[in-house]
Structures are given as C-alpha cells and as structure tokens.
Design a protein around this motif. Sequence first.
Motif, PDB file in Angstrom:
ATOM      1  N   GLY A   9      -2.040  99.333  26.271  1.00 40.89           N
ATOM      2  CA  GLY A   9      -0.925  99.770  25.441  1.00 40.89           C
ATOM      3  C   GLY A   9       0.207 100.402  26.221  1.00 40.89           C
ATOM      4  O   GLY A   9       0.983 101.187  25.677  1.00 40.89           O
ATOM      5  N   ILE A  10       0.308 100.075  27.515  1.00 42.06           N
ATOM      6  CA  ILE A  10       1.352 100.685  28.346  1.00 42.06           C
ATOM      7  C   ILE A  10       2.266  99.650  28.985  1.00 42.06           C
ATOM      8  O   ILE A  10       2.958  99.944  29.961  1.00 42.06           O
ATOM      9  CB  ILE A  10       0.728 101.572  29.451  1.00 42.06           C
ATOM     10  N   ALA A  11       2.282  98.450  28.447  1.00 44.74           N
ATOM     11  CA  ALA A  11       3.064  97.366  29.065  1.00 44.74           C
ATOM     12  C   ALA A  11       4.539  97.733  29.201  1.00 44.74           C
ATOM     13  O   ALA A  11       5.140  97.495  30.255  1.00 44.74           O
ATOM     14  CB  ALA A  11       2.896  96.076  28.288  1.00 44.74           C
ATOM     15  N   ASP A  12       5.126  98.318  28.174  1.00 43.37           N
ATOM     16  CA  ASP A  12       6.548  98.666  28.252  1.00 43.37           C
ATOM     17  C   ASP A  12       6.811  99.720  29.317  1.00 43.37           C
ATOM     18  O   ASP A  12       7.774  99.618  30.071  1.00 43.37           O
ATOM     19  CB  ASP A  12       7.057  99.172  26.901  1.00 43.37           C
ATOM     20  N   ALA A  13       5.949 100.712  29.411  1.00 41.63           N
ATOM     21  CA  ALA A  13       6.138 101.782  30.388  1.00 41.63           C
ATOM     22  C   ALA A  13       5.854 101.318  31.808  1.00 41.63           C
ATOM     23  O   ALA A  13       6.434 101.832  32.754  1.00 41.63           O
ATOM     24  CB  ALA A  13       5.243 102.967  30.046  1.00 41.63           C
ATOM     25  N   ALA A  14       4.964 100.336  31.970  1.00 40.72           N
ATOM     26  CA  ALA A  14       4.538  99.921  33.308  1.00 40.72           C
ATOM     27  C   ALA A  14       5.296  98.716  33.841  1.00 40.72           C
ATOM     28  O   ALA A  14       5.082  98.320  34.982  1.00 40.72           O
ATOM     29  CB  ALA A  14       3.048  99.621  33.297  1.00 40.72           C
ATOM     30  N   THR A  15       6.177  98.134  33.043  1.00 38.17           N
ATOM     31  CA  THR A  15       6.859  96.929  33.515  1.00 38.17           C
ATOM     32  C   THR A  15       8.363  96.970  33.327  1.00 38.17           C
ATOM     33  O   THR A  15       9.054  96.069  33.762  1.00 38.17           O
ATOM     34  CB  THR A  15       6.312  95.672  32.796  1.00 38.17           C
ATOM     35  N   GLY A  16       8.885  98.012  32.704  1.00 36.59           N
ATOM     36  CA  GLY A  16      10.294  97.979  32.345  1.00 36.59           C
ATOM     37  C   GLY A  16      11.232  98.788  33.203  1.00 36.59           C
ATOM     38  O   GLY A  16      12.363  99.014  32.814  1.00 36.59           O
ATOM     39  N   GLY A  17      10.817  99.224  34.361  1.00 35.24           N
ATOM     40  CA  GLY A  17      11.678 100.110  35.127  1.00 35.24           C
ATOM     41  C   GLY A  17      12.253  99.500  36.382  1.00 35.24           C
ATOM     42  O   GLY A  17      12.096  98.319  36.661  1.00 35.24           O
ATOM     43  N   SER A  18      12.894 100.348  37.153  1.00 35.66           N
ATOM     44  CA  SER A  18      13.545  99.904  38.384  1.00 35.66           C
ATOM     45  C   SER A  18      12.798 100.330  39.642  1.00 35.66           C
ATOM     46  O   SER A  18      13.162  99.919  40.739  1.00 35.66           O
ATOM     47  CB  SER A  18      14.971 100.452  38.433  1.00 35.66           C
ATOM     48  N   LEU A  19      11.737 101.143  39.503  1.00 30.61           N
ATOM     49  CA  LEU A  19      10.965 101.599  40.655  1.00 30.61           C
ATOM     50  C   LEU A  19       9.667 100.806  40.765  1.00 30.61           C
ATOM     51  O   LEU A  19       8.892 100.727  39.816  1.00 30.61           O
ATOM     52  CB  LEU A  19      10.639 103.092  40.522  1.00 30.61           C
ATOM     53  N   SER A  20       9.425 100.231  41.933  1.00 26.92           N
ATOM     54  CA  SER A  20       8.217  99.438  42.144  1.00 26.92           C
ATOM     55  C   SER A  20       6.989 100.319  42.301  1.00 26.92           C
ATOM     56  O   SER A  20       7.047 101.378  42.933  1.00 26.92           O
ATOM     57  CB  SER A  20       8.348  98.596  43.419  1.00 26.92           C
ATOM     58  N   VAL A  21       5.871  99.859  41.740  1.00 26.62           N
ATOM     59  CA  VAL A  21       4.558 100.482  41.948  1.00 26.62           C
ATOM     60  C   VAL A  21       3.767  99.464  42.767  1.00 26.62           C
ATOM     61  O   VAL A  21       3.590  98.322  42.354  1.00 26.62           O
ATOM     62  CB  VAL A  21       3.850 100.762  40.611  1.00 26.62           C
ATOM     63  N   LEU A  22       3.301  99.880  43.948  1.00 28.83           N
ATOM     64  CA  LEU A  22       2.641  98.958  44.866  1.00 28.83           C
ATOM     65  C   LEU A  22       1.142  99.217  44.937  1.00 28.83           C
ATOM     66  O   LEU A  22       0.700 100.365  44.909  1.00 28.83           O
ATOM     67  CB  LEU A  22       3.247  99.080  46.262  1.00 28.83           C
ATOM     68  N   SER A  23       0.382  98.153  45.070  1.00 33.10           N
ATOM     69  CA  SER A  23      -1.061  98.255  45.236  1.00 33.10           C
ATOM     70  C   SER A  23      -1.375  98.822  46.621  1.00 33.10           C
ATOM     71  O   SER A  23      -0.825  98.349  47.619  1.00 33.10           O
ATOM     72  CB  SER A  23      -1.699  96.873  45.106  1.00 33.10           C
ATOM     73  N   PRO A  24      -2.271  99.809  46.703  1.00 39.06           N
ATOM     74  CA  PRO A  24      -2.661 100.312  48.017  1.00 39.06           C
ATOM     75  C   PRO A  24      -3.544  99.312  48.765  1.00 39.06           C
ATOM     76  O   PRO A  24      -3.760  99.450  49.958  1.00 39.06           O
ATOM     77  CB  PRO A  24      -3.431 101.603  47.700  1.00 39.06           C
ATOM     78  N   ILE A  25      -4.040  98.314  48.068  1.00 35.54           N
ATOM     79  CA  ILE A  25      -4.916  97.325  48.698  1.00 35.54           C
ATOM     80  C   ILE A  25      -4.124  96.350  49.554  1.00 35.54           C
ATOM     81  O   ILE A  25      -4.426  96.135  50.717  1.00 35.54           O
ATOM     82  CB  ILE A  25      -5.729  96.566  47.633  1.00 35.54           C
TER      83      ILE A  25
END
Length: 84
Positions: A9-25
Amino acid sequence: MTDLFHALGIADAATGGSLSVLSPIDGAEIGRVRPTDPAAMPGLIARAQEAFRHWREVPAPGGANSSGSSARNCARPRPSSAPS
C-alpha cells in the motif's frame, strides 16, 4: 519491486518522487521518494518513534518455541569426524 510496493500500500510514496532509493545489494534503483520539508521532520521523527514503541512489543511470528526461530536450528552441523 513495484508489485511489493503495491502489496504494502505504499506504491505512491515509493515511486512518485525525485530522489532515488538504491539497493545495497547491487546499486539498482528500487524506488523513488519525494524530499521532505525540514520543518516537518520533528513531527515525522516523533511519529516513527511512537510507532516503534508499539512495534517492539509485537511478538515474533511463531513465538520463541517455534522451530523456525529456535537457536538450535541455526547451529552449524558438526563435522562427521567430530566425537558425538
């Protein structure tokens, strides 16, 4: 990853911005978030701290005696040459 965001239930919050979130893997982008106004941070931090106080009281799934969480199930097997 977006399927997971939708399921949570967080698709809008996790995909709609301008800052990238990167996988540590592997460094791949796994989401994008919006910047937060610094003035909003104290209230957000207080809400997160309060949520944690409640979350830390939630028991682990299966409880302490569940075979999935038992410390003995995590022990390394003895080498075959070791005495019993």
